[in-house]
Motif scaffolding. Structure first.
Motif, PDB file in Angstrom:
ATOM      1  N   TYR A   8      72.210  31.632 -92.970  1.00  0.00           N
ATOM      2  CA  TYR A   8      71.282  32.332 -92.083  1.00  0.00           C
ATOM      3  C   TYR A   8      70.570  33.463 -92.822  1.00  0.00           C
ATOM      4  O   TYR A   8      69.374  33.696 -92.609  1.00  0.00           O
ATOM      5  CB  TYR A   8      71.987  32.881 -90.836  1.00  0.00           C
ATOM      6  N   ALA A   9      71.282  34.161 -93.698  1.00  0.00           N
ATOM      7  CA  ALA A   9      70.640  35.226 -94.477  1.00  0.00           C
ATOM      8  C   ALA A   9      69.519  34.644 -95.346  1.00  0.00           C
ATOM      9  O   ALA A   9      68.435  35.244 -95.465  1.00  0.00           O
ATOM     10  CB  ALA A   9      71.672  35.937 -95.350  1.00  0.00           C
ATOM     11  N   LEU A  10      69.755  33.500 -95.948  1.00  0.00           N
ATOM     12  CA  LEU A  10      68.718  32.855 -96.758  1.00  0.00           C
ATOM     13  C   LEU A  10      67.558  32.367 -95.885  1.00  0.00           C
ATOM     14  O   LEU A  10      66.393  32.443 -96.296  1.00  0.00           O
ATOM     15  CB  LEU A  10      69.312  31.701 -97.565  1.00  0.00           C
ATOM     16  N   TYR A  11      67.867  31.914 -94.674  1.00  0.00           N
ATOM     17  CA  TYR A  11      66.805  31.522 -93.751  1.00  0.00           C
ATOM     18  C   TYR A  11      65.934  32.728 -93.390  1.00  0.00           C
ATOM     19  O   TYR A  11      64.708  32.624 -93.359  1.00  0.00           O
ATOM     20  CB  TYR A  11      67.393  30.899 -92.480  1.00  0.00           C
ATOM     21  N   THR A  12      66.559  33.866 -93.112  1.00  0.00           N
ATOM     22  CA  THR A  12      65.756  35.049 -92.762  1.00  0.00           C
ATOM     23  C   THR A  12      64.905  35.498 -93.955  1.00  0.00           C
ATOM     24  O   THR A  12      63.804  35.998 -93.770  1.00  0.00           O
ATOM     25  CB  THR A  12      66.627  36.230 -92.286  1.00  0.00           C
ATOM     26  N   GLU A  13      65.433  35.294 -95.164  1.00  0.00           N
ATOM     27  CA  GLU A  13      64.662  35.685 -96.350  1.00  0.00           C
ATOM     28  C   GLU A  13      63.504  34.726 -96.604  1.00  0.00           C
ATOM     29  O   GLU A  13      62.358  35.156 -96.754  1.00  0.00           O
ATOM     30  CB  GLU A  13      65.574  35.744 -97.573  1.00  0.00           C
ATOM     31  N   TYR A  14      63.807  33.445 -96.670  1.00  0.00           N
ATOM     32  CA  TYR A  14      62.778  32.477 -97.056  1.00  0.00           C
ATOM     33  C   TYR A  14      62.025  31.878 -95.869  1.00  0.00           C
ATOM     34  O   TYR A  14      60.856  31.534 -95.998  1.00  0.00           O
ATOM     35  CB  TYR A  14      63.397  31.364 -97.908  1.00  0.00           C
ATOM     36  N   GLY A  15      62.669  31.752 -94.730  1.00  0.00           N
ATOM     37  CA  GLY A  15      62.021  31.181 -93.556  1.00  0.00           C
ATOM     38  C   GLY A  15      61.238  32.204 -92.744  1.00  0.00           C
ATOM     39  O   GLY A  15      60.138  31.941 -92.283  1.00  0.00           O
ATOM     40  N   ASP A  17      62.487  40.304 -96.703  1.00  0.00           N
ATOM     41  CA  ASP A  17      63.080  40.560 -98.009  1.00  0.00           C
ATOM     42  C   ASP A  17      64.327  41.424 -97.862  1.00  0.00           C
ATOM     43  O   ASP A  17      64.293  42.459 -97.181  1.00  0.00           O
ATOM     44  CB  ASP A  17      62.083  41.271 -98.932  1.00  0.00           C
ATOM     45  N   PRO A  18      65.426  41.040 -98.504  1.00  0.00           N
ATOM     46  CA  PRO A  18      66.660  41.840 -98.396  1.00  0.00           C
ATOM     47  C   PRO A  18      66.580  43.094 -99.265  1.00  0.00           C
ATOM     48  O   PRO A  18      66.034  43.064-100.371  1.00  0.00           O
ATOM     49  CB  PRO A  18      67.742  40.884 -98.906  1.00  0.00           C
ATOM     50  N   CYS A  19      67.119  44.176 -98.758  1.00  0.00           N
ATOM     51  CA  CYS A  19      67.211  45.408 -99.543  1.00  0.00           C
ATOM     52  C   CYS A  19      68.462  45.311-100.435  1.00  0.00           C
ATOM     53  O   CYS A  19      69.265  44.389-100.282  1.00  0.00           O
ATOM     54  CB  CYS A  19      67.278  46.619 -98.615  1.00  0.00           C
ATOM     55  N   PRO A  20      68.655  46.245-101.368  1.00  0.00           N
ATOM     56  CA  PRO A  20      69.837  46.183-102.234  1.00  0.00           C
ATOM     57  C   PRO A  20      71.166  46.166-101.458  1.00  0.00           C
ATOM     58  O   PRO A  20      72.088  45.437-101.831  1.00  0.00           O
ATOM     59  CB  PRO A  20      69.709  47.437-103.096  1.00  0.00           C
ATOM     60  N   LEU A  21      71.281  46.944-100.374  1.00  0.00           N
ATOM     61  CA  LEU A  21      72.523  46.929 -99.603  1.00  0.00           C
ATOM     62  C   LEU A  21      72.729  45.580 -98.910  1.00  0.00           C
ATOM     63  O   LEU A  21      73.863  45.121 -98.774  1.00  0.00           O
ATOM     64  CB  LEU A  21      72.538  48.074 -98.584  1.00  0.00           C
ATOM     65  N   ILE A  69      71.849  42.721-100.155  1.00  0.00           N
ATOM     66  CA  ILE A  69      72.318  41.827-101.213  1.00  0.00           C
ATOM     67  C   ILE A  69      73.800  42.070-101.488  1.00  0.00           C
ATOM     68  O   ILE A  69      74.579  41.126-101.650  1.00  0.00           O
ATOM     69  CB  ILE A  69      71.456  41.991-102.474  1.00  0.00           C
ATOM     70  N   PHE A  70      74.225  43.335-101.505  1.00  0.00           N
ATOM     71  CA  PHE A  70      75.645  43.632-101.702  1.00  0.00           C
ATOM     72  C   PHE A  70      76.491  43.090-100.549  1.00  0.00           C
ATOM     73  O   PHE A  70      77.603  42.615-100.763  1.00  0.00           O
ATOM     74  CB  PHE A  70      75.860  45.142-101.849  1.00  0.00           C
ATOM     75  N   GLN A  71      75.956  43.140 -99.317  1.00  0.00           N
ATOM     76  CA  GLN A  71      76.686  42.578 -98.180  1.00  0.00           C
ATOM     77  C   GLN A  71      76.809  41.057 -98.330  1.00  0.00           C
ATOM     78  O   GLN A  71      77.853  40.485 -98.019  1.00  0.00           O
ATOM     79  CB  GLN A  71      75.975  42.915 -96.869  1.00  0.00           C
TER      80      GLN A  71
END
Length: 175
Positions: free
Chosen positions: A22-29, A33-37, A39-41
């Motif tokens: 789902y995180a990848l869907y929110t990014e690419y779909g 764009d994810p912030c650094p935090l 990405i750490f999550q």
């Protein structure tokens, strides 16, 4: 359900896989764009998923389950801590948030790992933006909830073996 350690560990892995998907869907779909935090999550959820997968494949007996419980608890606590930090940064008033720094890819290239972690956990302007909500909660809140639930589930599942043996032997003595 907690009696079936292998099944629950695989379900924990599938939940982590679903969260990352789902995180990848929110990014690419959805184009968020994810912030650094963020990405750490994601890294924390992936670590949690890897431990669940290995525990499911290994299906240890005795003290091995407790080792997996500790590893799951550690991965969950780190993810909860990062999510809580992210929520704190999102709750700050606009003037109190540090300005946006270099992108994570640039920091990764030129910054030593310990310094990189310190800079990311400090947060930046991009980490304070709330651009996604579900049921009134931002994404870091959902990550925190899922990490807490999965951590509890993994610890409870991988530490129950001893109690099962005691209840089984007590049941045998009664018959």
């Amino acid at each position: 359900m907690l009696k079936h350690r292998r099944l629950v560990n695989f379900l924990g892995f599938l939940a982590c896989f679903g969260l990352i998907a789902y995180a990848l869907y929110t990014e690419y779909g959805l184009g968020l764009d994810p912030c650094p935090l963020c990405i750490f999550q994601r890294i924390g959820i992936m670590a949690l998923g890897v431990v669940f997968l290995i525990a499911g494949v290994h299906n240890p007996r005795g003290w091995g389950g407790r080792v997996y419980a500790v590893l799951i608890g550690f991965a969950a606590l780190v993810t909860i801590g990062i999510s809580a930090r992210h929520l704190y940064i999102q709750s700050l008033p606009p003037g109190a948030v540090p300005s946006c720094g270099a992108p994570l890819a640039m920091l990764w290239k030129f910054t030593p790992p310990i310094e990189l972690i310190r800079k990311v956990l400090t947060g930046s302007g991009e980490c304070s933006q709330v651009n996604w909500k579900f049921l009134g909660l931002a994404m870091p809140a959902w990550v925190l909830i899922w990490a807490a639930f999965l951590g509890w589930m993994g610890i409870a599942t991988n530490t129950t073996r001893r109690r099962e043996r005691l209840s089984t032997s007590a049941g045998s003595a009664i018959r």
